[in-house]
Design a protein around this motif. Structure first.
Motif, short mmCIF file in Angstrom:
data_model
loop_
_atom_site.label_atom_id
_atom_site.label_comp_id
_atom_site.label_asym_id
_atom_site.label_seq_id
_atom_site.Cartn_x
_atom_site.Cartn_y
_atom_site.Cartn_z
N ARG A 95 -6.38 -0.02 -6.59
CA ARG A 95 -6.38 0.68 -5.43
C ARG A 95 -7.07 2.07 -5.64
NH1 ARG A 95 -5.29 -2.71 -1.47
NH2 ARG A 95 -5.46 -0.71 -0.45
N THR A 121 -5.81 2.99 -10.50
CA THR A 121 -6.92 3.29 -9.41
C THR A 121 -8.05 2.39 -9.53
OG1 THR A 121 -7.10 5.25 -10.62
CG2 THR A 121 -6.02 5.33 -8.53
N ARG A 172 1.05 -1.40 0.05
CA ARG A 172 0.01 -0.05 0.09
C ARG A 172 0.85 1.52 0.08
NH1 ARG A 172 -5.09 -0.72 3.99
NH2 ARG A 172 -4.98 -2.30 2.84
N GLY A 173 0.60 2.05 -0.98
CA GLY A 173 1.33 3.29 -1.01
C GLY A 173 2.63 3.24 -1.93
N GLU A 216 -6.30 6.95 -1.97
CA GLU A 216 -4.67 6.53 -1.45
C GLU A 216 -3.77 7.44 -2.35
OE1 GLU A 216 -3.96 2.15 -1.42
OE2 GLU A 216 -5.80 1.87 -0.78
N TYR A 217 -4.14 8.02 -3.43
CA TYR A 217 -3.10 8.86 -4.08
C TYR A 217 -3.65 10.35 -4.30
CZ TYR A 217 -1.88 4.28 -5.21
OH TYR A 217 -1.56 2.70 -4.91
#
Ligand SMILES: Cc1cc2nc3c(=O)[nH]c(=O)nc-3n(C[C@H](O)[C@H](O)[C@H](O)COP(=O)(O)OP(=O)(O)OC[C@H]3O[C@@H](n4cnc5c(N)ncnc54)[C@H](O)[C@@H]3O)c2cc1C
Length: 241
Positions: free
Chosen positions: A126, A123, A7-8, A130-131
Motif C-alpha cells: 500500500r 508500503t 484499507r487503513g 495511506e500512512y
C-alpha cells in the motif's frame, strides 16, 4: 482463494464492531482483565479488574487453555481432552523509515542465523501516503512463549535485530528509523500436530450457559480473521437455536 487487504488496517473493523455492539445496547470494556468466571445460582459471575457482573450466558473467546485456567468448574475430563497442545507467541517490531528499502512486500527468512522470520515492507503493498507518508517495515517472529524476546525492551530488540537487518539490506542504517513500535502476544499461533483435531473443543461446553469460540477451533486452515467471523456466525446460530 484471494488475499484481501482492509484499507487503513483492521482497526476499522474493530471500531465498527464496537459501534454496532454499543448501538445494540452492549458495552465494550477495553483494558479490562477477566480474573475469574464462576457459576452462581444457575447464572455466571464474572470477576474482572473493573468490577463484577452476572450473566445468563458466557462466550469465552480466550485461547482454550486460558478458558480452562479461568473457569475452575470445567470438569477434569474436559480439561484432559481440550487443555492440550502448544502454541507460539508472536512478536512484531514495526519501523517507520525515511525511505523505501526493498522492492518486496513479503520476504520469508527461514534461516537460524537471523532473529526474525519475516521482513515485510508494507508500503510496497500500500502507498506510504495511506500512512502519513511513512515507509513501514515490519519484522515478525514466532517463538516459544517463555522466550526472552517477550521480556526484552523495544531498544534491546532493535539492538538484536538491526545487525541482521543490515545483512539483508546493506543500505539500512538506524538513522533512517524515525519511529518504532513493538508488540507481542501469547497464544498467537497454535502448533498443529497430527492429533490436533481430536483436541478441538466444540462450541458448547458441559456447563450450562458456557460457550467457547476461539482461534484454536479454526481447522484445518491456518488462523485468519475471516475464519473467526465464520466461527462467530456458527456460534450465533447454535446460541439462538
Ligand atoms: C503476526 C500476526 C499477523 C496476522 N495477520 C493476519 C492477517 O493479516 N489477516 C488475518 O485475517 N489474520 C491475521 N492473523 C491472525 C489473527 O490475528 C487471529 O486469527 C485472530 O486474532 C484470532 O482471534 P481470537 O479472538 O481468537 O484471538 P486473539 O486475537 O488472540 O484474542 C484473544 C484476546 O483475549 C485477551 N485476553 C487474554 N487473557 C485475558 C483476560 N484474562 N482478560 C481479558 N482479556 C484477555 C487477549 O488480550 C486478546 O486480545 C495474524 C496473527 C498474527 C500473530
Amino acid at each position: 482463494t484471494q488475499l484481501g487487504y482492509m484499507r487503513g488496517g483492521f482497526q476499522h473493523l474493530y471500531d465498527s464492531l464496537a459501534e454496532h455492539v454499543q448501538q445494540a445496547g452492549g458495552k465494550v470494556l477495553l483494558g479490562t482483565r477477566v480474573e475469574k468466571v464462576e457459576q452462581q445460582n444457575g447464572r455466571w459471575r464474572i470477576e474482572s479488574s473493573q468490577g463484577s457482573w452476572t450473566f445468563d450466558r458466557v462466550v469465552s473467546t480466550f485461547p482454550t487453555r486460558l478458558t480452562c485456567r479461568m473457569i475452575p468448574a470445567l470438569p477434569e475430563s474436559y480439561r484432559a481432552q481440550y487443555d492440550w497442545g502448544q502454541a507460539y507467541g508472536a512478536h512484531c517490531l514495526i519501523l517507520s523509515v525515511s525511505k523505501k528499502l526493498t522492492d518486496s512486500y513479503w520476504i520469508n527468512i527461514c534461516d537460524r542465523g537471523y532473529p526474525f522470520t519475516g521482513l515485510f515492507e508494507h508500503t510496497n503493498f500500500r502507498l506510504p501516503a495511506e500512512y502519513g507518508g511513512r515507509h513501514l517495515l515490519y519484522l515478525g517472529s514466532y517463538r516459544a512463549m517463555n522466550d526472552p524476546l517477550f521480556t526484552m525492551s523495544k531498544e534491546e530488540v532493535m539492538a538484536e535485530y538491526f545487525p541482521a537487518l543490515k545483512r539483508i539490506i546493506p543500505a539500512f542504517d538506524e538513522t533512517l528509523v524515525t519511529e518504532s513500535w513493538a508488540f507481542h502476544a501469547p497464544f498467537a499461533q497454535p502448533i498443529v500436530t497430527t492429533e490436533y483435531k481430536d483436541h478441538i473443543p466444540p462450541l458448547n461446553t458441559p456447563l450450562e450457559g458456557l460457550w467457547v469460540a476461539n482461534m484454536f477451533q479454526v481447522y484445518p486452515h491456518d488462523r485468519g480473521q475471516n475464519y473467526s467471523l465464520a466461527l462467530a456466525e456458527k456460534l450465533v446460530k447454535q446460541l439462538l437455536s
